[in-house]
Write a protein that holds these residues in place. Structure first.
Motif, PDB file in Angstrom:
ATOM      1  N   MET A   1       0.837  -1.198   0.000  1.00 53.54           N
ATOM      2  CA  MET A   1       0.000   0.000   0.000  1.00 53.54           C
ATOM      3  C   MET A   1       0.874   1.251   0.000  1.00 53.54           C
ATOM      4  O   MET A   1       1.798   1.367   0.804  1.00 53.54           O
ATOM      5  N   LYS A   2       0.578   2.185  -0.884  1.00 55.31           N
ATOM      6  CA  LYS A   2       1.361   3.415  -0.994  1.00 55.31           C
ATOM      7  C   LYS A   2       0.504   4.599  -0.532  1.00 55.31           C
ATOM      8  O   LYS A   2      -0.590   4.832  -1.036  1.00 55.31           O
ATOM      9  N   VAL A   3       1.041   5.336   0.438  1.00 52.15           N
ATOM     10  CA  VAL A   3       0.328   6.461   1.033  1.00 52.15           C
ATOM     11  C   VAL A   3       1.156   7.729   0.861  1.00 52.15           C
ATOM     12  O   VAL A   3       2.369   7.731   1.090  1.00 52.15           O
TER      13      VAL A   3
ATOM     14  N   ASP B   1      -1.954   4.995  -3.544  1.00 55.08           N
ATOM     15  CA  ASP B   1      -3.236   4.344  -3.288  1.00 55.08           C
ATOM     16  C   ASP B   1      -4.156   5.224  -2.445  1.00 55.08           C
ATOM     17  O   ASP B   1      -5.367   5.231  -2.628  1.00 55.08           O
ATOM     18  N   VAL B   2      -3.555   5.947  -1.495  1.00 53.45           N
ATOM     19  CA  VAL B   2      -4.319   6.781  -0.565  1.00 53.45           C
ATOM     20  C   VAL B   2      -3.573   8.099  -0.361  1.00 53.45           C
ATOM     21  O   VAL B   2      -2.335   8.127  -0.330  1.00 53.45           O
ATOM     22  N   ILE B   3      -4.325   9.185  -0.218  1.00 51.92           N
ATOM     23  CA  ILE B   3      -3.730  10.509  -0.005  1.00 51.92           C
ATOM     24  C   ILE B   3      -4.235  11.070   1.317  1.00 51.92           C
ATOM     25  O   ILE B   3      -5.448  11.131   1.561  1.00 51.92           O
ATOM     26  N   TYR B   4      -3.310  11.475   2.176  1.00 51.18           N
ATOM     27  CA  TYR B   4      -3.645  12.146   3.432  1.00 51.18           C
ATOM     28  C   TYR B   4      -3.339  13.638   3.279  1.00 51.18           C
ATOM     29  O   TYR B   4      -2.222  14.014   2.908  1.00 51.18           O
TER      30      TYR B   4
ATOM     31  N   LYS C   1      -4.990   1.402   9.063  1.00 51.46           N
ATOM     32  CA  LYS C   1      -5.063   0.315   8.087  1.00 51.46           C
ATOM     33  C   LYS C   1      -6.497  -0.154   7.897  1.00 51.46           C
ATOM     34  O   LYS C   1      -6.950  -0.394   6.773  1.00 51.46           O
ATOM     35  N   GLU C   2      -7.220  -0.293   9.005  1.00 53.72           N
ATOM     36  CA  GLU C   2      -8.602  -0.757   8.934  1.00 53.72           C
ATOM     37  C   GLU C   2      -9.480   0.269   8.230  1.00 53.72           C
ATOM     38  O   GLU C   2     -10.361  -0.090   7.439  1.00 53.72           O
ATOM     39  N   LEU C   3      -9.244   1.545   8.507  1.00 53.96           N
ATOM     40  CA  LEU C   3     -10.006   2.596   7.838  1.00 53.96           C
ATOM     41  C   LEU C   3      -9.771   2.558   6.340  1.00 53.96           C
ATOM     42  O   LEU C   3     -10.720   2.579   5.538  1.00 53.96           O
ATOM     43  N   ILE C   4      -8.499   2.486   5.952  1.00 52.50           N
ATOM     44  CA  ILE C   4      -8.159   2.444   4.518  1.00 52.50           C
ATOM     45  C   ILE C   4      -8.752   1.205   3.853  1.00 52.50           C
ATOM     46  O   ILE C   4      -9.302   1.260   2.752  1.00 52.50           O
ATOM     47  N   LYS C   5      -8.651   0.064   4.531  1.00 50.78           N
ATOM     48  CA  LYS C   5      -9.186  -1.198   3.995  1.00 50.78           C
ATOM     49  C   LYS C   5     -10.698  -1.079   3.754  1.00 50.78           C
ATOM     50  O   LYS C   5     -11.209  -1.466   2.697  1.00 50.78           O
TER      51      LYS C   5
ATOM     52  N   ILE D   1     -12.428   1.647   3.322  1.00 50.01           N
ATOM     53  CA  ILE D   1     -12.692   2.609   2.250  1.00 50.01           C
ATOM     54  C   ILE D   1     -12.465   1.968   0.889  1.00 50.01           C
ATOM     55  O   ILE D   1     -13.292   2.107  -0.027  1.00 50.01           O
ATOM     56  N   LEU D   2     -11.347   1.252   0.741  1.00 46.08           N
ATOM     57  CA  LEU D   2     -11.018   0.641  -0.555  1.00 46.08           C
ATOM     58  C   LEU D   2     -11.981  -0.465  -0.937  1.00 46.08           C
ATOM     59  O   LEU D   2     -12.148  -0.767  -2.138  1.00 46.08           O
ATOM     60  N   GLU D   3     -12.612  -1.091   0.047  1.00 48.24           N
ATOM     61  CA  GLU D   3     -13.537  -2.184  -0.237  1.00 48.24           C
ATOM     62  C   GLU D   3     -14.943  -1.709  -0.570  1.00 48.24           C
ATOM     63  O   GLU D   3     -15.806  -2.506  -0.933  1.00 48.24           O
ATOM     64  N   LYS D   4     -15.178  -0.404  -0.457  1.00 52.92           N
ATOM     65  CA  LYS D   4     -16.518   0.127  -0.763  1.00 52.92           C
ATOM     66  C   LYS D   4     -16.841  -0.011  -2.229  1.00 52.92           C
ATOM     67  O   LYS D   4     -15.984   0.166  -3.091  1.00 52.92           O
TER      68      LYS D   4
END
Length: 403
Positions: free
Chosen positions: A1-3, A98-101, A394-398, A400-403
């Protein structure tokens, strides 16, 4: 995962965004940081390029901001608006992530157009709220004002009740409403509650995940050795006040601390101040000696200060989390703070210190006296685990990505 973490600047010590980045790296996440302002060289931290276009944009935005600041009432808190023009490379950096903060992005970094471009990439964008700016018309803390709940139509920060805050509030509300891949994280339950009551974020997903502190750095150390390293006296009861913005920042409440300390009648009090250089006026106003340590640019030094102290006092008028309270608690040093904003979530009377009545220097003095006389001691440290906090991310990102 790339953040990718995006933030205007990267202070040398106590930076919540960089701490989160480091913790993610330790837990196996491929994390990077992109900043607008030049910073010291750090692992996987990149600066935006500075050319003629960027200099022109910065100068133009500064002119606009100066006009806004000149309309503010004297002594009011920080107020920021979106920049009018920007030239940056955020899309080039973000497109392979993959995700942007998004962290603290004020100060001329990201415009409405920039955030829209990021959102249009279709990747999850997580706003990590380090203050209230995301939910207001421009102020970074509302204090006693509740205008952010109804659209900031009558902002109290300006000489005349203009529509600067109202316009900025509306811009944010429209921007956030337009995209469904925007998520918001608060480090405290208090600020999350504020967000859900705000006119801007009341319909957006808001999560609570605490800030990161490296417990391998902020941990109990020998007090005598800590004082030797910092060249501090061994025969004094050291009360520490820390504020990287300096003692002249009235919102950090030093005036209340000064009144409280001057009400004490002990012979061995030593005040220690970091984040501020020597100030003759402050020396003259206190009846006890002061040591000024100046700005602190290293977390290991911060840990030594926490461990060298007998008591940490921060009569701040607003905290989105209370990072300094947690740092001292993890080092085993009792803490005192006002009963306001997010502070009660960390400061617990009789457990790790004393929670005083808000804006009450007499109660502040009472709390110092109780800890000085050992009527209140550190009974336990707050249960804290940075790995568990990264697991929440990690759980939050997971999810979100599974939506």
């Amino acid at each position: 995962m790339k953040v990718l973490h995006i933030q205007t600047g990267m202070t040398p010590a106590g930076n919540a965004a960089y701490r989160l980045h480091q913790a993610m790296r330790r837990e196996g996440i491929e994390s990077y940081v992109l900043t607008y302002q030049k910073t010291i060289k750090r692992n996987f931290v990149f600066n935006e390029k500075t050319g003629l276009k960027q200099i022109i944009a910065k100068f133009y935005n500064k002119i606009i901001n100066t006009k806004i600041i000149n309309k503010k009432k004297a002594g009011t808190y920080l107020f920021s608006v979106f920049p009018r023009i920007t030239f940056n490379e955020i899309i080039q950096h973000a497109k392979n992530m993959d995700v942007i903060y998004l962290h603290w992005i004020s100060g001329g970094y990201l415009s409405v157009k920039d955030i829209s471009k990021l959102a249009q990439l279709g990747k999850p964008i997580i706003f990590f709220m380090h203050d209230m700016w995301t939910m207001t018309g421009g102020c970074h803390h509302s204090f006693d004002c509740t205008q952010y709940k109804t659209g900031c139509k009558e902002c109290e920060m300006f000489q005349s009740r203009g529509n600067i805050a109202f316009k900025q509030n509306k811009i944010k509300a429209n921007l956030f409403r337009k995209y469904n891949n925007l998520y918001f994280v608060s480090p405290s339950q208090w600020m999350a509650n504020c967000a859900k009551e705000s006119s801007i974020l009341k319909e957006k997903p808001v999560y609570v995940i605490p800030n990161i502190v490296d417990e391998s750095i902020f941990k109990p150390l020998d007090k005598g050795i800590s004082r030797n390293i910092l060249n501090l006296p061994h025969n004094k009861f050291i009360i520490t006040f820390g504020c990287q913005a300096g003692i002249n920042n009235k919102f950090k409440g030093f005036d209340y601390l000064r009144e409280a300390i001057n009400n004490l009648n002990f012979s061995d009090i030593q005040l220690l101040i970091y984040g501020s250089d020597y100030n003759q006026r402050t020396v003259e106003q206190l009846k006890y000696p002061i040591i000024f340590l100046g700005p602190i640019n290293d977390e290991h030094v911060l840990s030594l200060i926490c461990n060298a102290s007998d008591l940490f006092v921060s009569p701040s008028l607003a905290e989105s989390f209370g990072l300094t309270f947690l740092e001292n608690t993890l080092c085993g040093t009792p803490v005192i703070g006002f009963d306001c904003t997010a502070i009660p979530e960390i400061v617990k009377t009789g457990i790790n210190g004393y929670l005083t009545k808000n804006k009450n220097s007499e109660d502040l003095s009472q709390g110092i006296t109780l800890i000085y006389n050992k009527k209140i001691t550190m009974k336990e440290t707050i249960k804290y685990n940075s790995s568990a906090i990264i697991k929440q991310h990690k759980e939050l990102i997971k999810n979100i990505l599974e939506k």
